[in-house]
Design an enzyme around this catalytic site. Structure first.
Site, mmCIF file in Angstrom:
data_model
loop_
_atom_site.group_PDB
_atom_site.id
_atom_site.type_symbol
_atom_site.label_atom_id
_atom_site.label_comp_id
_atom_site.label_asym_id
_atom_site.label_seq_id
_atom_site.Cartn_x
_atom_site.Cartn_y
_atom_site.Cartn_z
ATOM 1 N N CYS A 281 0.815 -1.226 0.000
ATOM 2 C CA CYS A 281 0.000 0.000 0.000
ATOM 3 C C CYS A 281 0.842 1.266 0.000
ATOM 4 C CB CYS A 281 -0.908 0.008 1.222
ATOM 5 S SG CYS A 281 0.048 -0.010 2.742
ATOM 6 N N CYS B 229 -1.174 -5.033 7.242
ATOM 7 C CA CYS B 229 -0.869 -3.778 7.947
ATOM 8 C C CYS B 229 -0.118 -4.064 9.245
ATOM 9 C CB CYS B 229 -2.139 -3.018 8.272
ATOM 10 S SG CYS B 229 -3.285 -2.877 6.889
HETATM 11 FE FE1 FES Z 1 -1.239 0.323 4.359
HETATM 12 FE FE2 FES Z 1 -2.746 -0.693 6.191
HETATM 13 S S1 FES Z 1 -3.353 -0.191 4.188
HETATM 14 S S2 FES Z 1 -0.654 -0.334 6.293
#
Ligand code: FES
Length: 144
Positions: free
Chosen positions: A33, A104
């Site tokens: 992400c 995450c």
């Molecule tokens: Fe990036 Fe959770 S979506 S750390």
């Protein structure tokens, strides 16, 4: 979809901030992400106990909650025991995370490892079982 503990640590995160002259500091990025986490450790030179642990993140709510819990779990542990604070241990302590958010929680674990790695390198010691996290991005993202 989030447990009460996750919501609590997200809304009221523990140990947010920086440590001046930390014993170890580590910054990692999440390849999935693009989020970033930095962890600071204050370690007692003699006992190797982590007295203080703080974090800063440019990350999602689950990353905030897991890092908050992770800092609580490593405080008071030695640098060797801190390896027990895996992302699984953190998730268990938070009563779980939705499956799509499991990655995450890796950010918190890797940031701790990066900070421990930094400490070990500076002190020329080895922490058995500790590997340099592959997502360690060093201090390039100073403003993260
Ligand atoms: Fe990036 Fe959770 S979506 S750390």
């Amino acid at each position: 979809m989030y447990s009460e503990k996750v919501m609590d640590h997200f809304s009221n995160p523990r140990n947010v901030g920086e440590i001046e002259n930390p014993s170890g500091v580590g910054t990692v990025g999440n390849a999935k992400c693009g989020d970033i986490m930095r962890m600071y450790l204050d370690i007692d030179e003699d006992t190797k106990i982590i007295n203080e642990c703080k974090f800063k993140t440019f990350g999602c709510g689950a990353a905030v909650a897991t890092s908050s819990m992770a800092t609580e779990l490593v405080k008071g542990k030695t640098i060797y025991e801190a390896l027990e604070v895996t992302n699984k241990a953190v998730m268990d302590a938070l009563d779980g995370l939705p499956a799509v958010k499991v990655h995450c929680s890796l950010l918190a674990e890797e940031a701790i490892h990066a900070a421990l790695w930094d400490y070990a390198e500076k002190h020329h010691i080895e922490i058995p079982g500790l590997k340099k996290p592959k997502n360690d991005i060093g201090d390039e993202e100073e403003e993260a």
